[in-house]
Enzyme design. Structure first.
Site, PDB file in Angstrom:
ATOM      1  N   ASP A 106       0.835  -1.209   0.000  1.00  0.00           N
ATOM      2  CA  ASP A 106       0.000   0.000   0.000  1.00  0.00           C
ATOM      3  C   ASP A 106       0.866   1.254   0.000  1.00  0.00           C
ATOM      4  O   ASP A 106       0.574   2.237   0.678  1.00  0.00           O
ATOM      5  CB  ASP A 106      -0.940  -0.006   1.211  1.00  0.00           C
ATOM      6  CG  ASP A 106      -2.147   0.905   1.023  1.00  0.00           C
ATOM      7  OD1 ASP A 106      -2.489   1.210  -0.134  1.00  0.00           O
ATOM      8  OD2 ASP A 106      -2.743   1.322   2.026  1.00  0.00           O
ATOM      9  N   ASP A 145      -3.952  -4.486  -3.804  1.00  0.00           N
ATOM     10  CA  ASP A 145      -3.316  -3.164  -3.942  1.00  0.00           C
ATOM     11  C   ASP A 145      -2.007  -3.203  -4.730  1.00  0.00           C
ATOM     12  O   ASP A 145      -1.501  -2.141  -5.111  1.00  0.00           O
ATOM     13  CB  ASP A 145      -3.006  -2.496  -2.588  1.00  0.00           C
ATOM     14  CG  ASP A 145      -4.179  -2.420  -1.641  1.00  0.00           C
ATOM     15  OD1 ASP A 145      -5.303  -2.266  -2.136  1.00  0.00           O
ATOM     16  OD2 ASP A 145      -3.974  -2.504  -0.415  1.00  0.00           O
ATOM     17  N   ASP A 291     -10.919   0.394   7.042  1.00  0.00           N
ATOM     18  CA  ASP A 291      -9.912   0.607   6.006  1.00  0.00           C
ATOM     19  C   ASP A 291      -8.752   1.453   6.516  1.00  0.00           C
ATOM     20  O   ASP A 291      -7.738   1.588   5.841  1.00  0.00           O
ATOM     21  CB  ASP A 291     -10.526   1.325   4.798  1.00  0.00           C
ATOM     22  CG  ASP A 291     -11.587   0.484   4.114  1.00  0.00           C
ATOM     23  OD1 ASP A 291     -11.366  -0.726   3.947  1.00  0.00           O
ATOM     24  OD2 ASP A 291     -12.642   1.037   3.751  1.00  0.00           O
TER      25      ASP A 291
END
Length: 317
Positions: A106, A145, A291
């Protein structure tokens, strides 16, 4: 194809075709999907039976088959994946696992940052992940991701990541032959289908069973189906092959409002099933898990279970 294969027929297939094409199809070795008995929703319900929200969260979230995520919090990874897939195999059910430990995880968004400390660490980790599954049937979503945003990465980082993903796919092929691996391909709101097809090809999707869409996002199943078909059209025209894909429907019941991080007013979607426009519709991101420190999850950390968010997601408010 139905997941409801009669045990006698399955036994016959095993007896007649040991080690053949059937063995590479985990759906023929199982009867439905595995419900994680230690999901974040289930753990919360178990600890809060007197909470008025508990019955709805139990029925509408905890009882639904969903993925378990594995990363650097999982301890000895081969032991962890072995225990999880072993429990599912004992129940005759198909487990869904997420591998989420790529270095610089990420990297562009940062809410779920972390991952293995080096390329060498990751190679060892993913090899042990696959070895833990072994010959048991499983589905693995590989590194959400990882291909969706390379805008903040250097060419060297991109090249390293592609090599790690290609190696991971190869590790599963040799060490977990009854596992279907889906390389994550972001969502329709991230990159064009042509760009994503290039990213997938560069990361070795040709060796994977397929690709995954909409992980931890909210876009509708119809939007994702159109996107998956467009990605396949691009793969076909440039590389000469197409791949099955799966869609995360855990939080897309009323689509997206344009936000990706703990968006307000979202709703759970179609429960995990075979078919539905894609090869499978899967609950990959657990509804109610944050999240990150954002949106309706302000003050939380990524992965933290938020019962009020989960409860509202059941009803869409």
């Amino acid at each position: 194809m139905s997941l409801l294969v009669a045990p006698a027929l399955t036994a016959l297939l095993v007896a007649v075709q040991p080690g053949t094409a059937h063995a590479a199809d985990p759906t023929l070795m199982t009867n439905g999907f595995y419900v994680d008995p230690a999901s974040s929703a289930q753990r919360w319900v178990d600890a809060n039976r007197g909470d008025g929200r508990a019955p709805a969260i139990q029925a509408s979230i905890a009882n639904v088959p969903m993925a378990r995520w594995f990363g650097n919090w999982s301890g000895a990874i081969g032991t962890a994946t072995g225990a999880y897939t072993g429990a599912a195999a004992a129940a005759g059910k198909l487990p869904v696992l997420v591998a989420y430990n790529i270095p610089n995880r990420d990297i562009c968004a940062g809410q779920s940052g972390g991952g293995a400390g080096s390329a060498a660490d990751y190679r060892s980790w993913i090899a042990a992940f696959a070895s833990g599954i072994g010959n048991r049937p499983a589905v693995v979503v590989l590194e959400p991701d990882s291909l969706g945003d390379e805008s903040c990465m250097t060419p060297a980082q991109i090249s390293e990541r592609n090599a790690l993903l290609s190696d991971a796919i190869a590790q599963f092929a040799t060490k977990a032959p009854n596992t279907w691996v889906y390389l994550d391909a972001g969502n329709p709101g991230w990159l064009s289908a042509d760009t994503m097809a290039r990213h997938l090809a560069a990361a070795g999707v040709s060796g994977a069973h397929g690709f995954s869409l909409n992980v931890s996002n909210y876009l509708t199943t119809a939007e994702n189906t159109a996107y998956g078909n467009a990605v396949n059209a691009a793969l076909k025209s440039t590389k000469g092959f197409t791949k099955p894909y799966v869609i995360d429907t855990s939080r897309n019941g009323n689509g997206s409002n344009g936000a990706w991080c703990n968006a307000a007013g979202r709703r759970i979607g179609t429960p995990t099933q075979w078919g539905g426009g894609a090869e499978m519709l899967l609950w990959i991101k657990a509804p109610g898990e944050s999240d990150g420190n954002c949106g309706v999850g302000a003050g939380s950390t990524a992965g933290q279970f938020l019962p009020e968010v989960a409860y509202k997601m059941i009803y869409g408010y």
